[in-house]
Design a protein around this motif. Structure first.
Motif, PDB file in Angstrom:
ATOM      1  N   GLU A 194     -97.777  31.583  13.154  1.00  0.00           N
ATOM      2  CA  GLU A 194     -96.351  31.576  13.487  1.00  0.00           C
ATOM      3  C   GLU A 194     -95.708  32.927  13.161  1.00  0.00           C
ATOM      4  OE1 GLU A 194     -92.236  29.028  12.623  1.00  0.00           O
ATOM      5  OE2 GLU A 194     -94.091  28.535  11.538  1.00  0.00           O
ATOM      6  N   GLU A 199     -87.864  32.159  21.230  1.00  0.00           N
ATOM      7  CA  GLU A 199     -87.979  30.945  20.431  1.00  0.00           C
ATOM      8  C   GLU A 199     -88.656  29.830  21.222  1.00  0.00           C
ATOM      9  OE1 GLU A 199     -87.971  28.530  17.277  1.00  0.00           O
ATOM     10  OE2 GLU A 199     -87.399  30.650  17.273  1.00  0.00           O
ATOM     11  N   HIS A 200     -88.325  29.731  22.497  1.00  0.00           N
ATOM     12  CA  HIS A 200     -88.924  28.696  23.348  1.00  0.00           C
ATOM     13  C   HIS A 200     -90.437  28.889  23.451  1.00  0.00           C
ATOM     14  CE1 HIS A 200     -89.365  25.882  26.699  1.00  0.00           C
ATOM     15  NE2 HIS A 200     -90.057  26.815  27.324  1.00  0.00           N
ATOM     16  N   MET A 242     -89.456  21.836  17.987  1.00  0.00           N
ATOM     17  CA  MET A 242     -90.629  21.026  17.625  1.00  0.00           C
ATOM     18  C   MET A 242     -90.181  19.583  17.419  1.00  0.00           C
ATOM     19  SD  MET A 242     -93.434  21.787  14.627  1.00  0.00           S
ATOM     20  CE  MET A 242     -93.800  23.393  15.325  1.00  0.00           C
ATOM     21  N   THR A 243     -90.884  18.628  18.061  1.00  0.00           N
ATOM     22  CA  THR A 243     -90.511  17.231  17.958  1.00  0.00           C
ATOM     23  C   THR A 243     -90.831  16.681  16.577  1.00  0.00           C
ATOM     24  OG1 THR A 243     -92.658  16.444  18.722  1.00  0.00           O
ATOM     25  CG2 THR A 243     -91.019  16.947  20.408  1.00  0.00           C
ATOM     26  N   ARG A 290     -92.191  28.100  20.136  1.00  0.00           N
ATOM     27  CA  ARG A 290     -92.242  26.651  19.937  1.00  0.00           C
ATOM     28  C   ARG A 290     -93.382  26.033  20.745  1.00  0.00           C
ATOM     29  NH1 ARG A 290     -87.190  26.022  20.270  1.00  0.00           N
ATOM     30  NH2 ARG A 290     -87.066  25.568  22.492  1.00  0.00           N
ATOM     31  N   THR A 336     -96.569  24.165  19.062  1.00  0.00           N
ATOM     32  CA  THR A 336     -96.803  22.750  19.368  1.00  0.00           C
ATOM     33  C   THR A 336     -98.252  22.529  19.783  1.00  0.00           C
ATOM     34  OG1 THR A 336     -94.502  22.368  20.018  1.00  0.00           O
ATOM     35  CG2 THR A 336     -96.147  20.831  20.876  1.00  0.00           C
ATOM     36  N   ARG A 365     -93.851  35.499  15.850  1.00  0.00           N
ATOM     37  CA  ARG A 365     -92.444  35.879  15.704  1.00  0.00           C
ATOM     38  C   ARG A 365     -92.265  37.370  15.424  1.00  0.00           C
ATOM     39  NH1 ARG A 365     -89.288  31.448  15.600  1.00  0.00           N
ATOM     40  NH2 ARG A 365     -90.198  29.457  14.949  1.00  0.00           N
ATOM     41  N   THR A 412     -94.564  16.161  16.151  1.00  0.00           N
ATOM     42  CA  THR A 412     -95.286  17.407  15.889  1.00  0.00           C
ATOM     43  C   THR A 412     -95.041  17.880  14.467  1.00  0.00           C
ATOM     44  OG1 THR A 412     -95.121  18.041  18.219  1.00  0.00           O
ATOM     45  CG2 THR A 412     -95.598  19.795  16.642  1.00  0.00           C
TER      46      THR A 412
END
Length: 311
Positions: free
Chosen positions: A24, A35-36, A1-2, A39, A43, A28, A5
């Motif tokens: 989330e 994980e990708h 996550m940037t 994410r 996002t 999970r 974000t």
């Protein structure tokens, strides 16, 4: 996550932040996504909820069709492609479906969301002779990293596996007697993928002369190792593939996914049926596999010319 974000998530009203936390956890623990993928979903959900908050929404039930459409329209004004907008819409529908199941909204507003269909196109595909030249260009190496790069190229093209599947292989996942790879694909679905004799030769050289030279106590069972003995990083695989392909005259600039596409295309051109290719690639839907059929038009024309009485 940037960072952007993360900042947007931290600024969400408490009820929306709580809904996002629940989503989330769902991604999970219940869907067991990579994980990708998690994410990416998060996002998009953060972007949607940030848009809702800026419109004055503070609760999950404030999310309506107008907010969804406004968020997608915002992407269009920013120059997002049809494929990106379609992905955002699919992600939003996943989120609104979960909100309804979690009892946070009275209805699934995403069901009424219509989005443009993405253009389903393939990246560059190697011709058969180019693929042979690319893969064979790594043969003959003697140093450990060169032996590893050779087996990487051979296995990617021979099996059509994804990069994540390749680097996730352990030594025990290789059945050398039957030349099969036991691959853990998307959604933790396991499948067996065959590979050929040239890949077996490269694998033998790697396991006898390459891997032992790089292995350390921290290597664990990983089949493919980096220069420091750790499990090979997908980014290193991508760098390797791009470098090897770039050295082949006339070949399009492709990465590991391009080798996967090339393998599928060449198997189809060789006469395999779509169901077999679907199993090889680990596609959940046959519709995904069908995108390869457009590159086999020349084969279809040749069959028609040979078989049709008025061709």
């Amino acid at each position: 996550m940037t960072a952007g974000t993360a900042d947007a998530r931290a600024a969400l009203p408490a009820p929306l932040a709580a809904a996002l936390d629940g989503y989330e956890d769902h991604l999970r623990t219940q869907r067991d996504l990579s994980e990708h993928t998690v994410r990416g979903y998060l996002t998009d959900a953060v972007g949607l909820l940030d848009h809702l908050a800026r419109r004055g929404g503070a609760q999950a039930h404030d999310l309506d069709l107008a907010a969804l459409r406004g968020w997608l329209a915002q992407g269009r004004t920013r120059g997002h492609s049809r494929a990106t907008i379609a992905r955002h819409a699919a992600s939003a529908r996943s989120f609104t479906a979960w909100l309804r199941r979690a009892g946070l909204t009275a209805e699934d507003v995403g069901l009424r969301l219509v989005s443009p269909k993405a253009h389903r196109t393939l990246p560059g595909v190697l011709a058969s002779d180019q693929a042979r030249a690319v893969v064979e260009s790594t043969s003959g190496a003697e140093e450990p990293v060169g032996l590893r790069d050779a087996v990487v190229m051979e296995l990617l093209y021979a099996s059509g596996v994804r990069v994540s599947e390749l680097v996730g292989l352990d030594v025990d996942d290789v059945d050398r007697g039957r030349r099969l790879l036991r691959v853990l694909g998307k959604g933790s679905k396991e499948r067996s993928v065959p590979y050929g004799v040239p890949a077996e030769h490269a694998l033998d050289a790697w396991l006898t002369r390459g891997r032992p030279a790089l292995a350390t106590p921290g290597s664990g069972p990983a089949l493919l190792l980096g220069a420091r003995g750790r499990r090979l990083d997908p980014r290193e695989v991508r760098r390797t593939v791009h470098a090897v392909v770039a050295a082949t005259e006339g070949a399009p600039d492709i990465g590991p996914h391009g080798l996967r596409h090339s393998a599928a295309t060449h198997v189809l051109e060789g006469g395999a049926d779509l169901r077999s290719v679907q199993e090889l690639l680990g596609h959940a839907s046959l519709a995904t596999t069908q995108i390869y059929t457009h590159v086999t038009v020349e084969r279809l024309r040749a069959v028609h010319a040979q078989a049709h009485p008025r061709a």
